[in-house]
Scaffold this motif. Sequence first.
Motif, PDB file in Angstrom:
ATOM      1  N   VAL A   1       0.178  -6.606   5.036  1.00 54.73           N
ATOM      2  CA  VAL A   1       0.096  -5.721   4.462  1.00 54.73           C
ATOM      3  C   VAL A   1       1.605  -4.988   4.611  1.00 54.73           C
ATOM      4  O   VAL A   1       2.189  -4.902   5.362  1.00 54.73           O
ATOM      5  CB  VAL A   1      -0.616  -4.170   4.364  1.00 54.73           C
ATOM      6  CG1 VAL A   1      -0.524  -3.299   4.471  1.00 54.73           C
ATOM      7  CG2 VAL A   1      -2.206  -4.789   4.708  1.00 54.73           C
TER       8      VAL A   1
ATOM      9  N   VAL B   1       1.194  -1.076  -0.063  1.00 55.70           N
ATOM     10  CA  VAL B   1      -0.192  -0.200  -0.133  1.00 55.70           C
ATOM     11  C   VAL B   1       0.970   0.988   0.084  1.00 55.70           C
ATOM     12  O   VAL B   1       1.282   1.429   0.894  1.00 55.70           O
ATOM     13  CB  VAL B   1      -0.944  -0.330   1.631  1.00 55.70           C
ATOM     14  CG1 VAL B   1      -2.027   1.441   1.801  1.00 55.70           C
ATOM     15  CG2 VAL B   1      -1.907  -1.114   1.065  1.00 55.70           C
ATOM     16  N   HIS B   2       1.199   2.233  -1.080  1.00 60.12           N
ATOM     17  CA  HIS B   2       1.736   2.978  -1.534  1.00 60.12           C
ATOM     18  C   HIS B   2       0.582   4.763  -0.251  1.00 60.12           C
ATOM     19  O   HIS B   2      -0.476   4.561  -0.189  1.00 60.12           O
ATOM     20  CB  HIS B   2       1.807   3.348  -2.370  1.00 60.12           C
ATOM     21  CG  HIS B   2       2.916   2.664  -2.799  1.00 60.12           C
ATOM     22  ND1 HIS B   2       4.446   2.762  -2.753  1.00 60.12           N
ATOM     23  CD2 HIS B   2       2.839   1.865  -4.416  1.00 60.12           C
ATOM     24  CE1 HIS B   2       5.002   2.128  -3.959  1.00 60.12           C
ATOM     25  NE2 HIS B   2       4.523   1.790  -4.592  1.00 60.12           N
TER      26      HIS B   2
ATOM     27  N   ALA C   1       0.178  -2.708   9.633  1.00 57.18           N
ATOM     28  CA  ALA C   1       1.204  -2.759   8.710  1.00 57.18           C
ATOM     29  C   ALA C   1       2.354  -4.374   9.267  1.00 57.18           C
ATOM     30  O   ALA C   1       2.586  -3.781   9.830  1.00 57.18           O
ATOM     31  CB  ALA C   1       1.754  -1.578   7.972  1.00 57.18           C
TER      32      ALA C   1
ATOM     33  N   GLY D   1       0.677   4.926   2.625  1.00 51.70           N
ATOM     34  CA  GLY D   1       0.080   4.384   4.071  1.00 51.70           C
ATOM     35  C   GLY D   1      -1.250   5.483   4.595  1.00 51.70           C
ATOM     36  O   GLY D   1      -2.024   4.485   5.536  1.00 51.70           O
TER      37      GLY D   1
ATOM     38  N   VAL E   1       6.733  -1.326   7.241  1.00 49.27           N
ATOM     39  CA  VAL E   1       6.605  -0.352   6.721  1.00 49.27           C
ATOM     40  C   VAL E   1       8.140   0.208   5.915  1.00 49.27           C
ATOM     41  O   VAL E   1       9.431  -0.249   6.424  1.00 49.27           O
ATOM     42  CB  VAL E   1       6.385   0.675   8.093  1.00 49.27           C
ATOM     43  CG1 VAL E   1       5.271   0.453   8.229  1.00 49.27           C
ATOM     44  CG2 VAL E   1       7.603   1.123   8.925  1.00 49.27           C
TER      45      VAL E   1
ATOM     46  N   GLY F   1      -4.709   5.292   2.531  1.00 48.00           N
ATOM     47  CA  GLY F   1      -3.859   4.308   2.278  1.00 48.00           C
ATOM     48  C   GLY F   1      -4.332   3.343   4.002  1.00 48.00           C
ATOM     49  O   GLY F   1      -4.715   2.097   4.508  1.00 48.00           O
ATOM     50  N   THR F   2      -4.341   4.120   5.599  1.00 50.45           N
ATOM     51  CA  THR F   2      -5.248   3.703   6.399  1.00 50.45           C
ATOM     52  C   THR F   2      -6.183   3.434   6.346  1.00 50.45           C
ATOM     53  O   THR F   2      -6.180   2.344   6.702  1.00 50.45           O
ATOM     54  CB  THR F   2      -5.444   5.148   7.564  1.00 50.45           C
ATOM     55  OG1 THR F   2      -6.375   5.752   6.611  1.00 50.45           O
ATOM     56  CG2 THR F   2      -4.460   6.302   7.539  1.00 50.45           C
TER      57      THR F   2
ATOM     58  N   ALA G   1       3.438  -1.543   3.534  1.00 45.79           N
ATOM     59  CA  ALA G   1       3.026  -0.060   3.973  1.00 45.79           C
ATOM     60  C   ALA G   1       4.527   1.133   3.543  1.00 45.79           C
ATOM     61  O   ALA G   1       5.137   0.670   4.229  1.00 45.79           O
ATOM     62  CB  ALA G   1       2.506   0.325   4.852  1.00 45.79           C
ATOM     63  N   THR G   2       3.897   2.134   3.137  1.00 44.11           N
ATOM     64  CA  THR G   2       5.489   3.045   1.810  1.00 44.11           C
ATOM     65  C   THR G   2       4.295   4.206   3.007  1.00 44.11           C
ATOM     66  O   THR G   2       3.258   4.781   3.059  1.00 44.11           O
ATOM     67  CB  THR G   2       5.821   3.280   0.972  1.00 44.11           C
ATOM     68  OG1 THR G   2       4.513   3.846   0.197  1.00 44.11           O
ATOM     69  CG2 THR G   2       5.579   2.228   0.473  1.00 44.11           C
TER      70      THR G   2
ATOM     71  N   CYS H   1       0.736   3.673  10.588  1.00 43.74           N
ATOM     72  CA  CYS H   1       0.854   2.666   9.348  1.00 43.74           C
ATOM     73  C   CYS H   1       1.144   1.508  10.290  1.00 43.74           C
ATOM     74  O   CYS H   1       0.333  -0.010  10.021  1.00 43.74           O
ATOM     75  CB  CYS H   1       1.748   2.444   7.896  1.00 43.74           C
ATOM     76  SG  CYS H   1       1.061   3.460   7.031  1.00 43.74           S
TER      77      CYS H   1
ATOM     78  N   ILE I   1      -5.027  -0.560   4.057  1.00 48.95           N
ATOM     79  CA  ILE I   1      -4.661  -1.231   5.258  1.00 48.95           C
ATOM     80  C   ILE I   1      -5.699  -2.121   6.284  1.00 48.95           C
ATOM     81  O   ILE I   1      -4.860  -3.281   6.612  1.00 48.95           O
ATOM     82  CB  ILE I   1      -3.179  -0.760   6.147  1.00 48.95           C
ATOM     83  CG1 ILE I   1      -2.693  -0.684   5.651  1.00 48.95           C
ATOM     84  CG2 ILE I   1      -3.435  -1.287   7.589  1.00 48.95           C
ATOM     85  CD1 ILE I   1      -1.735   1.633   6.310  1.00 48.95           C
TER      86      ILE I   1
END
Length: 325
Positions: free
Chosen positions: A166, A144-145, A184, A147, A187, A152-153, A168-169, A179, A156
């Motif tokens: 997950v 998930v970019h 996630a 995040g 991260v 994003g939230t 996440a970035t 995240c 996730i």
Amino acid sequence: MPLVRGIGIRDGQLELIRVPDPRAEDGEVVIEIVAAGVNRADTSQRRGRYDPPAGSSPLPGLECSGRIVEIGRGVTRWQVGDEVCALLAGGGYAEKVAVPAGQVFEVPRGVGLVEAAAVPEAAATVWSNLITLGGLSAGETVLVHGGSSGIGTMAIQVARLVGAEVIATAGSPAKLEACASLGARAVIDHRREDFVQRVLSETDGRGVDVVLDIVGADYLQRNVDALAVEGRLVVVGIQSGFDASVDLRSVLRKRVRLTGSMLRSRPVVEKAAIIDQVVEHVVPALETGAIKPVIETTFPLDDAAAAHRLIESSQHIGKILLTTT
């Protein structure tokens, strides 16, 4: 004709205006708005880069919560006084809005009327893209970019809801922590790390099954590189632009599927079907607390320009809301 407050756009700036009190056409309801979500699509519209669909309100605002004050002919599900939230094609930056009845759903139990405005756009975007188009399922892994963003939230939490892992970035320690707190497993600081290398490291070289991307052109090749064989790339944002190139050998070798969608321009019947899916799958999780709206702050409607400055600064985590009172 009675007038209500709204936020219009002139020369790339937001301004407080008075607009006609909306009336419910056949199949519509009018909502007296309590709160509205602020989205990057609104800032794009302000800059003249994302025009509203034909026939919809010219005011920005793609989601809201409030109370029904008028019901159009043919609407049987709703009553005046019902507390609801709604997915809009526009018009959320106002005191009232008319919306097709199928794009409305009850405020989930345990979610406040103001915070409910954070739900419709994010939940509908995530479910329709990550689950319906992306086919994410239990046991798979998704990247998930962005995040810590509103999308994003929600992504996730929805991914964890269906049993997926997950990665996440995000772009700061606080955002990375947010995240991780939402579930996630790993991260990645996209400002300091190569997300492709981290993804491959986290997946023992396999790659992820799905990428949910809000960046667009600049990430296209790297997203493909981060995917596993038969992975799916789902694009829901184009912050870096439309024009991109990709080495098709990597697409063919991995049998990659590239998809995505713009929710705002989809037909009413399709939006209603998406809302039905949100009600079936996401709302129960909101009511149990398995999913929670993540909200950075609220601004008064009259201060919508400040809300835009905050979202454009990318200093927020989760959603930004406007309130009418």
